[in-house]
Design a protein around this motif. Structure first.
Motif, PDB file in Angstrom:
ATOM      1  N   PRO A  96       0.388   5.246   7.211  1.00  0.00           N
ATOM      2  CA  PRO A  96       0.870   5.190   7.521  1.00  0.00           C
ATOM      3  C   PRO A  96       0.683   4.681   8.648  1.00  0.00           C
ATOM      4  CG  PRO A  96       0.638   7.039   7.826  1.00  0.00           C
ATOM      5  CD  PRO A  96      -0.337   6.671   6.580  1.00  0.00           C
ATOM      6  N   VAL A  97      -0.440   5.297   9.765  1.00  0.00           N
ATOM      7  CA  VAL A  97      -0.375   4.447  11.498  1.00  0.00           C
ATOM      8  C   VAL A  97      -0.775   3.643  11.305  1.00  0.00           C
ATOM      9  CG1 VAL A  97      -1.723   4.944  13.042  1.00  0.00           C
ATOM     10  CG2 VAL A  97      -1.352   7.355  11.739  1.00  0.00           C
ATOM     11  N   ALA A  98      -2.037   2.858  11.059  1.00  0.00           N
ATOM     12  CA  ALA A  98      -2.100   1.331  11.084  1.00  0.00           C
ATOM     13  C   ALA A  98      -0.942   0.445  10.160  1.00  0.00           C
ATOM     14  CB  ALA A  98      -3.685   1.042   9.559  1.00  0.00           C
ATOM     15  N   LYS A  99       0.085   1.300   9.200  1.00  0.00           N
ATOM     16  CA  LYS A  99       0.843   0.376   8.410  1.00  0.00           C
ATOM     17  C   LYS A  99       1.124  -0.285   7.249  1.00  0.00           C
ATOM     18  CE  LYS A  99       4.476   1.324  12.202  1.00  0.00           C
ATOM     19  NZ  LYS A  99       6.377   0.544  12.124  1.00  0.00           N
ATOM     20  N   VAL A 100      -0.056  -0.060   6.427  1.00  0.00           N
ATOM     21  CA  VAL A 100      -0.655  -1.224   5.215  1.00  0.00           C
ATOM     22  C   VAL A 100      -0.612  -0.480   4.282  1.00  0.00           C
ATOM     23  CG1 VAL A 100      -2.223  -2.292   6.582  1.00  0.00           C
ATOM     24  CG2 VAL A 100      -3.295  -0.318   6.329  1.00  0.00           C
ATOM     25  N   VAL A 101      -0.508  -0.628   3.004  1.00  0.00           N
ATOM     26  CA  VAL A 101      -0.845  -0.352   1.473  1.00  0.00           C
ATOM     27  C   VAL A 101      -1.737  -0.996   1.390  1.00  0.00           C
ATOM     28  CG1 VAL A 101       1.021   0.084  -0.604  1.00  0.00           C
ATOM     29  CG2 VAL A 101       2.017  -0.104   1.922  1.00  0.00           C
ATOM     30  N   THR A 102      -2.713  -0.535   0.150  1.00  0.00           N
ATOM     31  CA  THR A 102      -3.575  -1.333  -0.509  1.00  0.00           C
ATOM     32  C   THR A 102      -3.281  -1.289  -1.903  1.00  0.00           C
ATOM     33  OG1 THR A 102      -5.209   0.195   0.799  1.00  0.00           O
ATOM     34  CG2 THR A 102      -5.972  -1.145  -1.353  1.00  0.00           C
ATOM     35  N   ALA A 157      12.936 -11.678  -2.842  1.00  0.00           N
ATOM     36  CA  ALA A 157      11.998 -11.000  -2.532  1.00  0.00           C
ATOM     37  C   ALA A 157      10.322 -11.740  -2.897  1.00  0.00           C
ATOM     38  CB  ALA A 157      11.917  -9.431  -2.553  1.00  0.00           C
ATOM     39  N   ARG A 158       9.189 -11.291  -2.738  1.00  0.00           N
ATOM     40  CA  ARG A 158       7.967 -11.417  -3.178  1.00  0.00           C
ATOM     41  C   ARG A 158       8.064 -10.516  -4.248  1.00  0.00           C
ATOM     42  NH1 ARG A 158       2.565 -10.858  -0.065  1.00  0.00           N
ATOM     43  NH2 ARG A 158       3.274  -9.527   2.001  1.00  0.00           N
ATOM     44  N   LEU A 159       7.368 -10.769  -5.475  1.00  0.00           N
ATOM     45  CA  LEU A 159       6.923  -9.544  -6.253  1.00  0.00           C
ATOM     46  C   LEU A 159       4.971 -10.154  -6.103  1.00  0.00           C
ATOM     47  CD1 LEU A 159       6.466  -7.399  -8.439  1.00  0.00           C
ATOM     48  CD2 LEU A 159       7.052  -9.390 -10.161  1.00  0.00           C
ATOM     49  N   VAL A 160       4.854  -8.526  -5.847  1.00  0.00           N
ATOM     50  CA  VAL A 160       2.552  -8.242  -6.658  1.00  0.00           C
ATOM     51  C   VAL A 160       2.821  -7.594  -6.629  1.00  0.00           C
ATOM     52  CG1 VAL A 160       0.873  -7.685  -4.371  1.00  0.00           C
ATOM     53  CG2 VAL A 160       2.973  -8.973  -3.222  1.00  0.00           C
ATOM     54  N   LEU A 161       1.688  -8.402  -8.392  1.00  0.00           N
ATOM     55  CA  LEU A 161       2.024  -7.119  -9.615  1.00  0.00           C
ATOM     56  C   LEU A 161       0.380  -7.057  -8.885  1.00  0.00           C
ATOM     57  CD1 LEU A 161       2.790 -10.069 -12.117  1.00  0.00           C
ATOM     58  CD2 LEU A 161       4.099  -8.097 -10.899  1.00  0.00           C
ATOM     59  N   GLY A 162       0.171  -6.020  -9.243  1.00  0.00           N
ATOM     60  CA  GLY A 162      -0.704  -4.164  -8.673  1.00  0.00           C
ATOM     61  C   GLY A 162       0.226  -3.001  -8.076  1.00  0.00           C
ATOM     62  N   ALA A 163      -1.291  -2.215  -8.640  1.00  0.00           N
ATOM     63  CA  ALA A 163      -1.115  -0.576  -8.780  1.00  0.00           C
ATOM     64  C   ALA A 163      -1.368  -0.621  -7.240  1.00  0.00           C
ATOM     65  CB  ALA A 163      -1.872   0.199  -9.045  1.00  0.00           C
ATOM     66  N   ALA A 164      -0.450  -0.220  -6.780  1.00  0.00           N
ATOM     67  CA  ALA A 164      -1.097   0.343  -4.814  1.00  0.00           C
ATOM     68  C   ALA A 164      -2.031   1.843  -5.544  1.00  0.00           C
ATOM     69  CB  ALA A 164       0.328   1.240  -4.262  1.00  0.00           C
ATOM     70  N   THR A 165      -2.674   2.128  -4.194  1.00  0.00           N
ATOM     71  CA  THR A 165      -4.279   2.622  -4.006  1.00  0.00           C
ATOM     72  C   THR A 165      -4.019   3.808  -3.151  1.00  0.00           C
ATOM     73  OG1 THR A 165      -5.299   1.048  -3.798  1.00  0.00           O
ATOM     74  CG2 THR A 165      -5.152   1.226  -6.123  1.00  0.00           C
ATOM     75  N   ALA A 166      -3.387   3.224  -2.346  1.00  0.00           N
ATOM     76  CA  ALA A 166      -4.019   4.306  -0.534  1.00  0.00           C
ATOM     77  C   ALA A 166      -2.273   3.752   0.480  1.00  0.00           C
ATOM     78  CB  ALA A 166      -4.754   3.564   0.240  1.00  0.00           C
ATOM     79  N   ILE A 167      -2.539   4.716   0.899  1.00  0.00           N
ATOM     80  CA  ILE A 167      -0.800   3.933   2.052  1.00  0.00           C
ATOM     81  C   ILE A 167      -1.755   4.651   3.269  1.00  0.00           C
ATOM     82  CG2 ILE A 167       0.237   5.742   1.892  1.00  0.00           C
ATOM     83  CD1 ILE A 167       2.746   4.308   2.148  1.00  0.00           C
ATOM     84  N   LEU A 200       8.023  -5.941  -3.130  1.00  0.00           N
ATOM     85  CA  LEU A 200       8.332  -5.366  -4.178  1.00  0.00           C
ATOM     86  C   LEU A 200       7.244  -5.168  -4.614  1.00  0.00           C
ATOM     87  CD1 LEU A 200       9.623  -3.175  -5.609  1.00  0.00           C
ATOM     88  CD2 LEU A 200       9.824  -4.835  -7.057  1.00  0.00           C
ATOM     89  N   ILE A 201       6.360  -4.254  -5.073  1.00  0.00           N
ATOM     90  CA  ILE A 201       4.600  -3.755  -5.293  1.00  0.00           C
ATOM     91  C   ILE A 201       4.768  -2.920  -6.386  1.00  0.00           C
ATOM     92  CG2 ILE A 201       2.482  -3.210  -5.185  1.00  0.00           C
ATOM     93  CD1 ILE A 201       2.970  -3.055  -1.780  1.00  0.00           C
ATOM     94  N   ASN A 202       4.434  -3.909  -8.039  1.00  0.00           N
ATOM     95  CA  ASN A 202       3.660  -2.904  -8.616  1.00  0.00           C
ATOM     96  C   ASN A 202       3.406  -3.472 -10.122  1.00  0.00           C
ATOM     97  OD1 ASN A 202       6.386  -1.410 -10.258  1.00  0.00           O
ATOM     98  ND2 ASN A 202       5.894  -2.882 -11.850  1.00  0.00           N
ATOM     99  N   GLY A 211      -7.000  -5.424  -6.281  1.00  0.00           N
ATOM    100  CA  GLY A 211      -6.298  -6.514  -7.675  1.00  0.00           C
ATOM    101  C   GLY A 211      -5.766  -7.228  -6.148  1.00  0.00           C
ATOM    102  N   HIS A 212      -5.498  -6.675  -4.644  1.00  0.00           N
ATOM    103  CA  HIS A 212      -4.790  -7.564  -3.858  1.00  0.00           C
ATOM    104  C   HIS A 212      -5.462  -7.498  -2.460  1.00  0.00           C
ATOM    105  CE1 HIS A 212      -1.417  -9.386  -2.130  1.00  0.00           C
ATOM    106  NE2 HIS A 212      -0.798 -10.224  -2.120  1.00  0.00           N
ATOM    107  N   GLY A 213      -5.546  -6.085  -1.795  1.00  0.00           N
ATOM    108  CA  GLY A 213      -6.046  -5.792  -0.454  1.00  0.00           C
ATOM    109  C   GLY A 213      -5.069  -5.726  -0.103  1.00  0.00           C
ATOM    110  N   GLU A 214      -5.020  -5.006   1.747  1.00  0.00           N
ATOM    111  CA  GLU A 214      -4.611  -4.498   2.172  1.00  0.00           C
ATOM    112  C   GLU A 214      -2.487  -5.399   1.868  1.00  0.00           C
ATOM    113  OE1 GLU A 214      -6.241  -3.378   6.337  1.00  0.00           O
ATOM    114  OE2 GLU A 214      -7.086  -1.494   4.788  1.00  0.00           O
ATOM    115  N   ILE A 215      -1.629  -5.631   2.653  1.00  0.00           N
ATOM    116  CA  ILE A 215      -0.126  -5.283   2.925  1.00  0.00           C
ATOM    117  C   ILE A 215      -0.091  -4.534   3.572  1.00  0.00           C
ATOM    118  CG2 ILE A 215       2.230  -5.825   1.553  1.00  0.00           C
ATOM    119  CD1 ILE A 215       0.455  -6.390  -0.838  1.00  0.00           C
TER     120      ILE A 215
END
Length: 730
Positions: A90-96, A78-88, A39-41, A99-103
């Motif tokens: 959908p082809v590479a299937k990554v969320v940026t 679940a794991r909690l990642v504290l940080g604001a999503a800034t990009a997604i 969960l990213i928040n 302060g954390h980078g790509e997930i």
């Protein structure tokens, strides 16, 4: 014995909105084994907007609105990642994530809500704010209300937008201001359309009556052209006085989502089909206000987000399990609107009918508090029962309770056991090995130089490889920094839970990225290491450092020296309580943020002045101060009230929370006169703890001030005195 099942798929929930909060709760009740959930928040809590007007009016505390995501994700596994999503992508299937980078993900869902800011209006960004995001609004409202009550600012409020949200918040503001400053309160509501909220004339009439009773000025057909620090300027030239201007008109998509490559409406909302699947992407879903239902467009309302949760959960599980048997979400055609009227009264509207009164507020209050209790009183998942027949000593080892083994330094072998084992080693026989066991790191002679070497690892206290790697790196570097050495090289030791190769790659990528950030900033190079899979995640590092001159050791403290501590204590207690779902998520998040902060600058400030120095880790503050006393031949005094504590640690210690190693720590380094919870925390094992340094009394004040100016929560916590090694509390 059943082996842990391998992790094979990553499910990423972007945003802690109402839909995802409910999905996480239901997931915890019936998890899909083999899925790693993230969960990213941006923060450790997610506010429930249904109680927002009641909070603004003063009926609810700020804490009453918050869903504790730390507790919720612990419950959900679940794991909690504290940080604001800034990009997604959908082809590479990554969320940026900031302060954390790509997930990376295999299946993902977006539930990030909306915002009501109006940056297109000149002056809005500088002098106003939106009702959403809620955290900023509530914080600034509290400050404004206090200032108005103190007479520091005029009690003038303007609300832009007379929809249901605007009317509720205007009435709530008027109620709170009237209670704070009396009849001097002035609230205005501004609407560009011809009328305020209300799907029927009776609703509009009753809302107008409620606002008239509070003296709320209503401006319709009013176009806002500019916002000033002390007022709102309209197109006709009128300026409505305001020292707190709030925007509620419209629902706006978050910028990163509106600029994403996903299918979007003109307004920037993600288009989804009847199964809540993002159009064209079978592995990506969206729910709540950030999504647009192409099959059944509906207004932005929390009731839809809540009712989407069971359907979203079913569909996520279906895709993750490979069945593909998803089902459709069919939103209700109408829903009950309950509108707060400032005081403890509410209005209800449905099927064209309207009623109002105090009984409806009680009804609304019951609905809202019942919803929040689902997260505040999470089901207690009982651990597996112990076998009837047990080997003698098992029950005593568990201290009569079936508690989990602590993580971080709370799971270390006790200091007495370790000392006894080290005492059996032969004396150092090499001339180039200058120190033996017992200090932070070994000192080696290399030609004309001196090198220190240390190793450390941590049993995972978070399922976030990135965060754990940062803290583990900071923790391991503490031994090098404490001896006054400059970090040189690092070897990584990584144990991952059993997982499929794609998840291995994602996890290792996060670990190495985080480690490089810490070691690179410290001037060290990662030169290799070892990795394997095991029962649980464990991360560690072996580090070398170079020393100019003599290394700082535990020996050297002098009678009269002041003991300086650079970081609060309480990590063991907080982590032990968090494992049981008993710690406040805000306290846990604040502690983890502090633990991940490097301390090389603190060591650099102390090193030229420290007669002795160590980092406070698994054996607790008392244990590490005892080590200095023993090595230096002095006694120690600890001012328990002066020791800085992490928020929440004292209350948890008073409630009886103790780390696994606590009893062994207390036995190894008793502190005469230490009592109560503060006394107990002196033996609390620390992970990525601060430095404990012995410095001359004349220099202590200036050093503490310099450390605090650099951002460290440092304090003088005691002194060293003449006498036999030992500790007492004063």
């Amino acid at each position: 014995m059943q082996m842990p099942l391998p992790l094979t798929r990553d499910l990423v929930l972007i945003g802690g909105g109402h839909t995802h909060a409910l999905v996480a709760r239901m997931w915890g009740m019936t998890p899909l084994e083999g899925t790693r959930v993230t969960l990213i928040n941006p923060g450790p809590t997610a506010p429930y907007s249904g109680m927002l007007p009641g909070h603004i009016a003063g009926h609810y505390s700020r804490e009453a609105l918050d869903i504790d995501l730390v507790k919720l994700t612990r419950f959900a596994g679940a794991r909690l990642v504290l940080g604001a999503a800034t990009a997604i992508d959908p082809v590479a299937k990554v969320v940026t994530v900031a302060g954390h980078g790509e997930i990376g993900y295999d299946v993902a869902s977006i539930n990030i809500g909306i915002h009501t800011e109006m940056p297109v209006i000149p002056g809005f960004t500088e002098h106003a704010l939106g009702a959403k995001p809620l955290d900023t609004y509530t914080s600034r409202w509290r400050d404004f209300l206090a200032a108005a009550q103190a007479g520091e600012v005029a009690p003038d409020v303007a609300v832009i937008g007379a929809g249901v949200a605007g009317v509720e918040l205007a009435l709530a503001s008027a109620h709170a201001l009237r209670a704070a400053v009396g009849p001097a309160a002035r609230v205005a509501i501004i609407e560009a359309g011809p009328e305020i909220a209300g799907r029927n004339p009776e609703t509009t009439r009753r809302l107008r009556t409620a606002m008239a009773e509070y003296g709320v000025a209503i401006h319709t057909r009013a176009e806002v052209v500019r916002i000033h620090a002390d007022g709102v300027e309209l197109a006709d030239g009128e300026v409505i006085r305001s020292r707190f201007t709030l925007g509620t008109a419209g629902a706006n998509a978050h910028g990163w989502l509106a600029g994403s490559p996903l299918p979007l409406t003109e307004e920037g909302f993600v288009t989804v089909d009847s199964h809540l699947r993002v159009d064209g992407h079978w592995d990506l879903f969206a729910a709540g206000d950030c999504a647009h239902l192409t099959h059944a467009p509906r207004p932005k309302a929390g009731v839809y987000a809540v009712r989407e949760a069971p359907v979203l959960l079913h569909n996520l599980r279906a895709v993750l399990a490979g069945s593909g048997k998803t089902k459709a979400y069919r939103p209700q055609k109408d829903y009950l609107k309950l509108v707060s009227l400032g005081q403890k009264s509410a209005l209800a509207e449905k099927w064209g009918r309207t009623i109002s009164g105090p009984l409806l507020w009680r009804w609304k209050n019951r609905i809202d508090t019942k919803f929040m209790r689902m997260f505040q009183e999470l089901p207690q998942m009982t651990p597996d029962k112990l076998p009837r027949a047990l080997t003698d000593g098992v029950a005593a080892e568990l201290a009569g309770e079936h508690k989990p083994l602590c993580a971080g330094c709370g799971s270390k072998v006790g200091p007495g056991t370790l000392s006894a084992a080290l005492a059996g080693l032969p004396a150092i026989g090499r001339a180039d090995v200058l120190t033996g066991p017992g200090d932070d790191a070994a000192v080696l002679a290399l030609g004309g130089a001196k090198q220190v070497i240390t190793t450390d690892h941590l049993r995972a206290f978070t399922d976030d490889p990135y965060l754990l790697a940062k803290i583990a790196a900071v923790h391991a570097l503490g031994d090098v920094w404490a001896m006054g050495a400059a970090p040189q090289a690092a070897l990584a030791s990584v144990i991952l839970p059993r997982m499929a190769q794609p998840l291995q790659a994602r996890s290792m990528g996060e670990v190495m990225r985080a480690a490089q950030e810490v070691f690179g900033a410290a001037g060290a190079e990662i030169v290799g290491g070892h990795s394997t899979m095991g029962a649980e995640m464990t991360l560690g590092f072996t580090i070398t450092g170079l020393v100019t001159g003599a290394a700082i050791t535990n020996a050297g403290a002098r009678p009269g020296d002041v003991a300086i501590l650079t970081r609060p204590i309480g990590t063991g207690t907080l982590l032990a309580a968090e494992m049981l779902g008993q710690a406040d998520g805000r306290d846990v998040a604040a502690m983890l943020t502090a633990m991940a902060r490097p301390q090389g600058d603190a060591a650099a400030l102390l090193a030229p002045h420290a007669h002795a120095m160590t980092d406070v880790t698994g054996f607790g503050l008392a244990g590490h101060m005892w080590a200095i006393c023993t090595a230096s031949g002095v006694a120690g005094e600890i001012e328990a009230d002066a020791v800085p504590l992490y928020p929440g640690a004292l209350a948890l210690a008073e409630a009886g929370h103790r780390s696994s190693i606590w009893e062994a720590n207390r036995a190894a380094a008793p502190v005469a006169g230490a009592e109560g919870a503060r006394g107990a925390l002196l033996h609390d094992p620390q992970t990525a703890g601060g430095f404990l340094a012995a410095v001359a009394a004349a220099e202590a004040g200036a050093l503490v001030a310099a450390l605090r100016a650099a951002g460290h929560d440092a304090a003088a916590i005691g002194r060293f005195t003449a006498g036999a090694p030992g500790l007492r509390a004063i």
